[in-house]
Design an enzyme around this catalytic site. Structure first.
Site, PDB file in Angstrom:
ATOM      1  N   ASP A   1       0.844  -1.184   0.000  1.00 26.23           N
ATOM      2  CA  ASP A   1       0.000   0.000   0.000  1.00 26.23           C
ATOM      3  C   ASP A   1       0.874   1.225   0.000  1.00 26.23           C
ATOM      4  O   ASP A   1       2.056   1.172   0.308  1.00 26.23           O
ATOM      5  CB  ASP A   1      -1.082  -0.098   1.067  1.00 26.23           C
ATOM      6  CG  ASP A   1      -0.859   0.588   2.371  1.00 26.23           C
ATOM      7  OD1 ASP A   1       0.152   1.269   2.532  1.00 26.23           O
ATOM      8  OD2 ASP A   1      -1.725   0.465   3.238  1.00 26.23           O
TER       9      ASP A   1
ATOM     10  N   ASP B   1      -6.721  10.106  -7.068  1.00 26.97           N
ATOM     11  CA  ASP B   1      -7.063   9.157  -8.128  1.00 26.97           C
ATOM     12  C   ASP B   1      -6.049   9.207  -9.258  1.00 26.97           C
ATOM     13  O   ASP B   1      -5.620   8.172  -9.780  1.00 26.97           O
ATOM     14  CB  ASP B   1      -8.457   9.464  -8.691  1.00 26.97           C
ATOM     15  CG  ASP B   1      -9.578   9.089  -7.740  1.00 26.97           C
ATOM     16  OD1 ASP B   1      -9.305   8.441  -6.700  1.00 26.97           O
ATOM     17  OD2 ASP B   1     -10.738   9.451  -8.039  1.00 26.97           O
TER      18      ASP B   1
ATOM     19  N   GLU C   1      -5.902   2.377  -1.461  1.00 27.21           N
ATOM     20  CA  GLU C   1      -4.544   2.499  -2.007  1.00 27.21           C
ATOM     21  C   GLU C   1      -3.750   1.212  -1.793  1.00 27.21           C
ATOM     22  O   GLU C   1      -2.532   1.207  -1.824  1.00 27.21           O
ATOM     23  CB  GLU C   1      -3.818   3.698  -1.387  1.00 27.21           C
ATOM     24  CG  GLU C   1      -3.333   3.513   0.025  1.00 27.21           C
ATOM     25  CD  GLU C   1      -4.411   3.700   1.100  1.00 27.21           C
ATOM     26  OE1 GLU C   1      -4.055   3.566   2.272  1.00 27.21           O
ATOM     27  OE2 GLU C   1      -5.579   3.976   0.781  1.00 27.21           O
TER      28      GLU C   1
END
Length: 172
Positions: A43, A60, A86
């Site tokens: 992540d 995004d 994420e």
């Protein structure tokens, strides 16, 4: 069907499709113990700050940039998935843990090298913490996809606690 199995933002397989492919990899391994593979959970460190400071559109756009960067590092038969938010998951088929270390390090370094420019001038830097689980004999034996996911996720959690931007291999 495609929309049900893929992430709308990145186009990557979603968690449902990832689980299906992980189950397939485990079945292949049960039939032939030489079909080794590794699972990565990673992540993006401090990604929430990007969304909070610059907005979700910037976040995004950064995720799309990260996915593009990852695709430059992985092989065609690897399965990259947006697992949620994420967090990403990656299946590396046909590899030992030792053989995958170079790829994993390149992946981490490529993400850290991203210079994402916001509004043409402000540069966002991002790093990734990575947890790895392997079905390699002598390392671990997994019967269920969820067990392997828990192992990789546990290694990811350890990588975060080790100071972020780290790679941790799960050990039983």
């Amino acid at each position: 069907l495609h929309e049900a199995m893929h992430d709308a933002l990145t186009g990557l397989p979603n968690r449902i499709l990832f689980m299906d492919r992980l189950e397939l990899a485990l079945r292949r391994y049960r039939r032939d113990p030489h079909k080794l593979f590794a699972v990565l959970f990673f992540d993006l460190d401090r990604f929430k700050q990007v969304n909070d400071t610059h907005g979700h559109l910037a976040g995004d756009s950064l995720l799309v940039t990260v996915v593009s960067t990852i695709y430059e590092q992985i092989r065609q038969d690897d399965t990259l998935s947006r697992y949620g938010g994420e967090e990403f998951a990656l299946i590396l088929p046909g590899t030992t843990l030792a053989a995958s270390r170079n790829l994993i390090t390149r992946l981490k370094d490529a993400i850290a090298a991203i210079n994402y420019k916001l509004d043409g001038h402000f540069v966002i830097r991002i790093t990734a913490s990575i947890g790895v689980a392997s079905n390699e004999p002598g390392v671990a034996h997994f019967n269920e996809p969820l067990d392997m996911i828990k192992a990789a996720d546990s290694a990811l959690y350890a990588a975060k606690h080790a100071g972020r931007n780290q790679i941790i291999e799960w050990e039983p």
